[in-house]
Scaffold this motif. Sequence first.
Motif, PDB file in Angstrom:
ATOM      1  N   ARG A 230      -9.355   6.501   5.153  1.00 16.38           N
ATOM      2  CA  ARG A 230      -8.876   5.460   4.241  1.00 16.38           C
ATOM      3  C   ARG A 230      -9.448   5.657   2.841  1.00 16.38           C
ATOM      4  NH1 ARG A 230      -9.366   0.485   8.624  1.00 16.38           N
ATOM      5  NH2 ARG A 230      -7.270   0.752   9.506  1.00 16.38           N
TER       6      ARG A 230
ATOM      7  N   TYR B  79       0.839   8.544  -4.681  1.00 13.36           N
ATOM      8  CA  TYR B  79       0.090   9.403  -3.752  1.00 13.36           C
ATOM      9  C   TYR B  79       0.325  10.888  -4.033  1.00 13.36           C
ATOM     10  CZ  TYR B  79      -0.864   5.315  -0.776  1.00 13.36           C
ATOM     11  OH  TYR B  79      -1.304   4.109  -0.279  1.00 13.36           O
TER      12      TYR B  79
ATOM     13  N   TRP C 159       2.049   2.648  -5.100  1.00 14.80           N
ATOM     14  CA  TRP C 159       0.976   3.547  -5.532  1.00 14.80           C
ATOM     15  C   TRP C 159       1.503   4.971  -5.649  1.00 14.80           C
ATOM     16  CZ3 TRP C 159      -3.803   1.854  -6.928  1.00 14.80           C
ATOM     17  CH2 TRP C 159      -4.159   0.568  -6.531  1.00 14.80           C
TER      18      TRP C 159
ATOM     19  N   ARG D 177      -7.136   6.237  -0.516  1.00  5.29           N
ATOM     20  CA  ARG D 177      -7.285   5.313  -1.651  1.00  5.29           C
ATOM     21  C   ARG D 177      -7.876   6.013  -2.867  1.00  5.29           C
ATOM     22  NH1 ARG D 177      -9.052   0.765   2.561  1.00  5.29           N
ATOM     23  NH2 ARG D 177      -7.063  -0.353   2.718  1.00  5.29           N
TER      24      ARG D 177
ATOM     25  N   LEU E  41      -3.503   1.984   6.490  1.00  9.81           N
ATOM     26  CA  LEU E  41      -4.434   1.373   5.538  1.00  9.81           C
ATOM     27  C   LEU E  41      -4.665  -0.106   5.800  1.00  9.81           C
ATOM     28  CD1 LEU E  41      -3.345   3.149   2.231  1.00  9.81           C
ATOM     29  CD2 LEU E  41      -5.517   3.431   3.441  1.00  9.81           C
TER      30      LEU E  41
ATOM     31  N   GLU F  10       0.826  -1.211   0.000  1.00 10.94           N
ATOM     32  CA  GLU F  10       0.000   0.000   0.000  1.00 10.94           C
ATOM     33  C   GLU F  10       0.862   1.264   0.000  1.00 10.94           C
ATOM     34  OE1 GLU F  10      -3.285  -0.146  -0.089  1.00 10.94           O
ATOM     35  OE2 GLU F  10      -3.577  -2.268   0.341  1.00 10.94           O
TER      36      GLU F  10
END
Length: 210
Positions: free
Chosen positions: A86, A19, A17, A90, A69, A12
């Motif tokens: 969260r 962000y 990812w 996401r 998360l 995560e």
Amino acid sequence: MYDRRVTAADDEGPDAWCYDAVEPRSWAYPGGGELTALRSLELVWLRFDSGPAMFANVVDGEQAFEDFLIGPPAGPATDAVVAEVRAYLRGARTPGRSTWLALDHGPGLGAAGWTLDGVNPAWCALPGPASAGVYGGAPADTRRGVRALARPGRVEVRVRAIALATHVMVDAALTLDVVAHQPRRLRVELVDGGSAPTIAVREAPIPRPA
């Protein structure tokens, strides 16, 4: 069990990812506190204790995005607020790798802090007066280290650390050409540990997975 949780959290994180679109945002939690998502890739829980014995802003918890998360929150929050935070993280992220910087410090130096183009990525608004001070909290090194999202382009990084032998605060600067979706690691090291200590901040290699 712990190793599996760390691995799940890594999935995560900012290397899994992007962000980059995350901006500081706060949510209220019981007791008059505020839970804030920061561009330091962390969440911080802060409340103002107005009692005469304290009268200070108090850190109730700090936690990296990825650990929040996949696990329990590090500070107080209702189930609804946890779900909302969260969902924000996401919803803001996209596939790919984040544009982020990390900072390590060498021997002889205390935990380092920094600014990116004059902004401290770990700063957030206080729920109470700034004059009351802030109590609690722990160095980012006790979690996932000093790190922050960065914007592509030319970025001035200014670092401040304490020379442990003399307890003198020392500063250094470095200008980087940040490339989107390419993480960079920096290291600040003691150059001269004498009565007037100096430091230098340099780019360091990113560890490769085993």
